[in-house]
Design a protein around this motif. Structure first.
Motif, PDB file in Angstrom:
ATOM      1  N   TRP A  67      39.595  42.914  35.574  1.00 23.83           N
ATOM      2  CA  TRP A  67      41.044  42.933  35.708  1.00 23.83           C
ATOM      3  C   TRP A  67      41.491  41.767  36.584  1.00 23.83           C
ATOM      4  O   TRP A  67      40.834  41.427  37.553  1.00 23.83           O
ATOM      5  N   ALA A  68      42.612  41.193  36.230  1.00 25.26           N
ATOM      6  CA  ALA A  68      43.116  40.088  37.030  1.00 25.26           C
ATOM      7  C   ALA A  68      44.628  40.188  37.145  1.00 25.26           C
ATOM      8  O   ALA A  68      45.303  40.538  36.186  1.00 25.26           O
ATOM      9  N   GLY A  69      45.128  39.865  38.304  1.00 23.05           N
ATOM     10  CA  GLY A  69      46.565  39.907  38.518  1.00 23.05           C
ATOM     11  C   GLY A  69      46.997  38.882  39.552  1.00 23.05           C
ATOM     12  O   GLY A  69      46.187  38.095  40.028  1.00 23.05           O
ATOM     13  N   GLY A  70      48.284  38.905  39.860  1.00 22.17           N
ATOM     14  CA  GLY A  70      48.809  37.958  40.832  1.00 22.17           C
ATOM     15  C   GLY A  70      49.761  36.974  40.183  1.00 22.17           C
ATOM     16  O   GLY A  70      49.770  36.805  38.963  1.00 22.17           O
ATOM     17  N   ALA A  71      50.534  36.305  41.002  1.00 22.32           N
ATOM     18  CA  ALA A  71      51.616  35.451  40.518  1.00 22.32           C
ATOM     19  C   ALA A  71      51.126  34.331  39.609  1.00 22.32           C
ATOM     20  O   ALA A  71      51.854  33.863  38.736  1.00 22.32           O
ATOM     21  N   ALA A  72      49.863  33.912  39.780  1.00 20.33           N
ATOM     22  CA  ALA A  72      49.359  32.809  38.967  1.00 20.33           C
ATOM     23  C   ALA A  72      49.226  33.217  37.496  1.00 20.33           C
ATOM     24  O   ALA A  72      49.218  32.368  36.616  1.00 20.33           O
ATOM     25  N   LEU A  73      49.132  34.537  37.237  1.00 20.75           N
ATOM     26  CA  LEU A  73      48.874  34.994  35.879  1.00 20.75           C
ATOM     27  C   LEU A  73      50.080  35.667  35.227  1.00 20.75           C
ATOM     28  O   LEU A  73      50.224  35.648  34.003  1.00 20.75           O
ATOM     29  N   THR A  74      50.927  36.266  36.023  1.00 24.63           N
ATOM     30  CA  THR A  74      52.048  36.996  35.443  1.00 24.63           C
ATOM     31  C   THR A  74      53.011  36.021  34.793  1.00 24.63           C
ATOM     32  O   THR A  74      53.152  34.881  35.216  1.00 24.63           O
ATOM     33  N   GLY A  75      53.670  36.488  33.752  1.00 26.97           N
ATOM     34  CA  GLY A  75      54.626  35.632  33.056  1.00 26.97           C
ATOM     35  C   GLY A  75      53.979  34.861  31.927  1.00 26.97           C
ATOM     36  O   GLY A  75      54.628  34.487  30.969  1.00 26.97           O
ATOM     37  N   ARG A  76      52.685  34.637  32.024  1.00 24.06           N
ATOM     38  CA  ARG A  76      51.965  34.008  30.915  1.00 24.06           C
ATOM     39  C   ARG A  76      51.675  35.091  29.880  1.00 24.06           C
ATOM     40  O   ARG A  76      51.110  36.124  30.211  1.00 24.06           O
ATOM     41  N   ARG A  77      52.030  34.866  28.682  1.00 17.37           N
ATOM     42  CA  ARG A  77      51.693  35.883  27.698  1.00 17.37           C
ATOM     43  C   ARG A  77      50.307  35.671  27.121  1.00 17.37           C
ATOM     44  O   ARG A  77      49.786  36.466  26.402  1.00 17.37           O
ATOM     45  N   ARG A  78      49.738  34.540  27.447  1.00 11.69           N
ATOM     46  CA  ARG A  78      48.420  34.187  26.958  1.00 11.69           C
ATOM     47  C   ARG A  78      47.438  35.310  27.272  1.00 11.69           C
ATOM     48  O   ARG A  78      47.266  35.712  28.405  1.00 11.69           O
ATOM     49  N   VAL A  79      46.837  35.808  26.267  1.00 12.43           N
ATOM     50  CA  VAL A  79      45.844  36.859  26.459  1.00 12.43           C
ATOM     51  C   VAL A  79      44.463  36.227  26.544  1.00 12.43           C
ATOM     52  O   VAL A  79      44.099  35.405  25.710  1.00 12.43           O
ATOM     53  N   ILE A  80      43.739  36.577  27.566  1.00  9.69           N
ATOM     54  CA  ILE A  80      42.385  36.072  27.691  1.00  9.69           C
ATOM     55  C   ILE A  80      41.453  37.174  27.198  1.00  9.69           C
ATOM     56  O   ILE A  80      41.510  38.294  27.690  1.00  9.69           O
ATOM     57  N   PRO A  81      40.623  36.862  26.221  1.00 10.66           N
ATOM     58  CA  PRO A  81      39.812  37.907  25.600  1.00 10.66           C
ATOM     59  C   PRO A  81      38.876  38.571  26.593  1.00 10.66           C
ATOM     60  O   PRO A  81      38.206  37.887  27.362  1.00 10.66           O
ATOM     61  N   GLY A  82      38.876  39.910  26.556  1.00 13.52           N
ATOM     62  CA  GLY A  82      37.949  40.645  27.413  1.00 13.52           C
ATOM     63  C   GLY A  82      38.422  40.818  28.831  1.00 13.52           C
ATOM     64  O   GLY A  82      37.712  41.341  29.673  1.00 13.52           O
ATOM     65  N   ILE A  83      39.645  40.344  29.099  1.00 15.52           N
ATOM     66  CA  ILE A  83      40.158  40.444  30.458  1.00 15.52           C
ATOM     67  C   ILE A  83      41.500  41.164  30.458  1.00 15.52           C
ATOM     68  O   ILE A  83      42.370  40.864  29.632  1.00 15.52           O
ATOM     69  N   ARG A  84      41.656  42.095  31.332  1.00 16.22           N
ATOM     70  CA  ARG A  84      42.904  42.839  31.402  1.00 16.22           C
ATOM     71  C   ARG A  84      43.807  42.194  32.448  1.00 16.22           C
ATOM     72  O   ARG A  84      43.493  42.181  33.639  1.00 16.22           O
TER      73      ARG A  84
ATOM     74  N   ARG B   6      42.141  30.707  34.873  1.00 19.01           N
ATOM     75  CA  ARG B   6      41.655  31.088  33.547  1.00 19.01           C
ATOM     76  C   ARG B   6      40.183  30.741  33.394  1.00 19.01           C
ATOM     77  O   ARG B   6      39.381  31.538  32.921  1.00 19.01           O
ATOM     78  N   ASP B   7      39.818  29.539  33.810  1.00 18.16           N
ATOM     79  CA  ASP B   7      38.427  29.129  33.692  1.00 18.16           C
ATOM     80  C   ASP B   7      37.505  30.049  34.479  1.00 18.16           C
ATOM     81  O   ASP B   7      36.451  30.462  34.004  1.00 18.16           O
ATOM     82  N   THR B   8      37.919  30.343  35.700  1.00 17.98           N
ATOM     83  CA  THR B   8      37.118  31.231  36.540  1.00 17.98           C
ATOM     84  C   THR B   8      36.921  32.568  35.854  1.00 17.98           C
ATOM     85  O   THR B   8      35.807  33.107  35.815  1.00 17.98           O
ATOM     86  N   LEU B   9      38.008  33.097  35.290  1.00 11.05           N
ATOM     87  CA  LEU B   9      37.925  34.398  34.639  1.00 11.05           C
ATOM     88  C   LEU B   9      36.984  34.354  33.445  1.00 11.05           C
ATOM     89  O   LEU B   9      36.163  35.258  33.243  1.00 11.05           O
ATOM     90  N   LEU B  10      37.089  33.306  32.662  1.00 11.16           N
ATOM     91  CA  LEU B  10      36.211  33.192  31.497  1.00 11.16           C
ATOM     92  C   LEU B  10      34.746  33.102  31.908  1.00 11.16           C
ATOM     93  O   LEU B  10      33.873  33.721  31.309  1.00 11.16           O
ATOM     94  N   GLU B  11      34.515  32.342  32.965  1.00 14.83           N
ATOM     95  CA  GLU B  11      33.143  32.202  33.449  1.00 14.83           C
ATOM     96  C   GLU B  11      32.597  33.558  33.875  1.00 14.83           C
ATOM     97  O   GLU B  11      31.483  33.944  33.531  1.00 14.83           O
ATOM     98  N   LEU B  12      33.426  34.276  34.606  1.00 17.07           N
ATOM     99  CA  LEU B  12      33.018  35.599  35.059  1.00 17.07           C
ATOM    100  C   LEU B  12      32.764  36.513  33.875  1.00 17.07           C
ATOM    101  O   LEU B  12      31.759  37.225  33.817  1.00 17.07           O
ATOM    102  N   ARG B  13      33.700  36.480  32.922  1.00  7.96           N
ATOM    103  CA  ARG B  13      33.581  37.350  31.759  1.00  7.96           C
ATOM    104  C   ARG B  13      32.255  37.124  31.036  1.00  7.96           C
ATOM    105  O   ARG B  13      31.577  38.057  30.604  1.00  7.96           O
ATOM    106  N   ALA B  14      31.897  35.850  30.950  1.00 10.95           N
ATOM    107  CA  ALA B  14      30.657  35.521  30.256  1.00 10.95           C
ATOM    108  C   ALA B  14      29.439  36.018  31.030  1.00 10.95           C
ATOM    109  O   ALA B  14      28.434  36.416  30.442  1.00 10.95           O
ATOM    110  N   ALA B  15      29.541  36.011  32.337  1.00 15.27           N
ATOM    111  CA  ALA B  15      28.378  36.342  33.151  1.00 15.27           C
ATOM    112  C   ALA B  15      28.223  37.842  33.383  1.00 15.27           C
ATOM    113  O   ALA B  15      27.118  38.330  33.606  1.00 15.27           O
ATOM    114  N   LEU B  16      29.330  38.571  33.345  1.00 20.51           N
ATOM    115  CA  LEU B  16      29.260  40.003  33.637  1.00 20.51           C
ATOM    116  C   LEU B  16      28.788  40.771  32.409  1.00 20.51           C
ATOM    117  O   LEU B  16      29.001  40.344  31.279  1.00 20.51           O
ATOM    118  N   PRO B  17      28.174  41.919  32.641  1.00 16.96           N
ATOM    119  CA  PRO B  17      27.814  42.769  31.494  1.00 16.96           C
ATOM    120  C   PRO B  17      29.077  43.230  30.774  1.00 16.96           C
ATOM    121  O   PRO B  17      30.128  43.398  31.392  1.00 16.96           O
TER     122      PRO B  17
END
Lengths: 319, 319
Positions: free
Chosen positions: A271-288, A254-265
């Motif tokens: 987009w992010a996927g994989g077993a580490a993220l599936t099953g979590r309903r937590r929505v990370i803003p700006g990330i699919r 999650r932290d990595t994704l947020l950092e990226l989100r902040a840095a990217l235009p």
DNA sequence: AATCTTATTTGTCCAAGACAAAGCAGTTGA
DNA sequence: TCAACTGCTTTGTCTTGGACAAATAAGATT
């Protein structure tokens, strides 16, 4: 009389092997080995003439067993207090078959027979018969489950899993290569972040994307975050797609994704996927979050829709 | 006001990276890094809030330069006392542009233009024109040198190197896949050991072997030693081939090879190559060092000759 | 059931000292 | 002339025990 090479004598005699060798063989760090000895009293290596640790083969074997159970999610503290016999028993009995799917047994049989040619053929045939999309969405995950299960139960050697992964990856790469979609949008940059080395999931996504007309660039595994940012800054990337295997800690992802989100235009999708993220309903803003492989096609459709909308509002008033 | 995530601040600031990360990036051991600091006063990392070392990027760069010179045979003691400028000069001067070969400039130009499609086409065309063997032995090494050189000079971004590697790997994989030699001897098991993740060299070897009729199984990267042993024990492997990149410590490579040699049956050949081993005069008993790509064909020929000899002595008296 | 705290576990880092293995240089002997 | 032995220097790895951050589990809260 005297052996010129001390290492050979050490290896051939029953004395034991050095801590560096144990690190190599078991994957447990030197520091870890020393601190276990201090805390739990195991391992308890012999010492050579100058006080350095010498691990007997049986202790190394014991350590390897422990490592395997740790990889299955057990806690070191418990394992290191148990006797060897209890550990062996535990490994044998633990998982009573999760995805009881015996339609994938053929792959295990072929692996055990080392029938590499036949495996290649089978993969190729199933791919041709079912089509790339179905192959990636149904067949490969089923095989993965079967292999993972077999490994947990000790039915499959580690190198057989390696081999399986290698063969499937080759098959997918060949398919992607054959598709060779050029220049069409969106441009997707695929990679995994540092410390995440599992490529298979990424390749599966790439195959699906390519099959649906996206144009993919894969940077392979373990691209540091700053490099991803750099790569996007100077390419025409529309979407960055990352894969996180189950072994990757969720919070870190999650932290990595947020950092990226902040840095990217803002115009760049993430987009992010994989077993580490599936099953979590937590929505990370700006990330699919791509929960499963079926979610890729709609996500692509959304991207196209959004793009049309943006272009319309930009160039014409309405259409 | 306060940032909830320490990682983000740390990563986005230019502070530095941990000692473990430096070990990964440079191949220099943690202990070595600490003892250099104590003895020579370099590197001199910053410290974070809790006293742990933080290596700034420029020092890591400096260290990588030193590592490269050490690998060329220089003594650490001298190098660590010299200023950075002297080192850079030394490296630039000693091999006056090793492969002073500007015929590979096109790859840099295309990379800078992000012209991925064109790169793919170029690779494919050159491969078709020159043949796989010449492509692997001449073209790819020339490109690698050019890329490595460009990276050292700051001409090329890291992600561009990533991208280049990925594209070349795909090209090689496709060629190997197309060859699809089946069942013919020798059976070669290819892999890299733990902590060694560079696959390109391995793929180049695999391509050459496959082109010369050998039947290859690749286990991918980072196979632990014991797994290699296990894999050989239950397959019909004639030769185990390992690759060690320049970042891999020579001593570790040698130990690993000796350990493997002792564990493998005598009839199984053990080949090793890669930058970590070439240039060393030291011969390791029972192991065939592949100094360069040209050495592969003769090595294969030797294997066939030996095999014939063994079979003859076994079955007939003479032929 | 998902998130936020708190407690425990667990791996990694640090320090300085010690020392063996590897490399160098000079000498001797064939 | 080259190989082998010698002593000397350099250099990497191992040692100890303490400390602490990161990861995980357990309990509390919405």
């Amino acid at each position: 009389m005297d052996n010129a090479n001390p290492e050979i004598t050490a290896a051939s005699s029953t004395a034991g092997i050095s801590i560096a060798a144990v690190e190599r063989d078991t994957g447990l760090g030197k520091d870890t080995l020393r601190v276990w000895e201090r805390r739990y009293g195991f391992p308890q290596p012999l010492r050579d003439a100058c006080g350095e640790r010498l691990y007997p083969a049986e202790q190394v074997e014991h350590l390897r067993l422990i490592k395997r159970l740790i990889d299955q999610g057990q806690r070191p503290g418990k394992l290191l207090r148990k006797p060897l016999a209890a550990l062996a028993e535990q490994l044998a009995g633990s998982p009573p078959t999760i995805g009881a799917d015996d339609t994938a047994d053929w792959v295990v049989a072929l692996l055990k027979n080392r029938d590499v040619d036949r495996l290649r053929t089978e993969f190729a045939q199933r791919l041709a018969r079912d089509g790339l999309e179905r192959f990636v969405i149904e067949t490969v995950p089923a095989l993965n489950r079967r292999i993972g299960d077999g490994w947990m139960r000790g039915e499959i050697e580690i190198f057989e899993e390696h081999l399986y992964t290698e063969l499937i990856q080759n098959q997918l790469r060949a398919s992607i290569y054959a598709l060779g979609s050029r220049g069409s949008r969106p441009h997707v940059l695929l990679t995994t972040v540092k410390d995440e080395e599992h490529l298979l999931g990424l390749l599966m996504v790439e195959a699906l994307l390519a099959a649906n007309g996206a144009w993919c660039i894969s940077l392979g595994a373990q691209t540091p975050v700053t490099d991803i940012i750099g790569a996007v800054r100077c390419t025409t990337t529309d979407i960055v797609a990352l894969s996180f295997s189950g072994a990757y800690p969720w919070r870190k992802a999650r932290d990595t994704l947020l950092e990226l989100r902040a840095a990217l235009p803002e115009t760049t999708g993430l987009w992010a996927g994989g077993a580490a993220l599936t099953g979590r309903r937590r929505v990370i803003p700006g990330i699919r979050i791509i929960d499963n492989l079926h979610a890729i096609e709609p996500a692509l459709a959304d991207w196209h829709a959004m793009r049309r909308a943006t272009q319309n509002s930009g160039h014409c008033t309405e259409l």
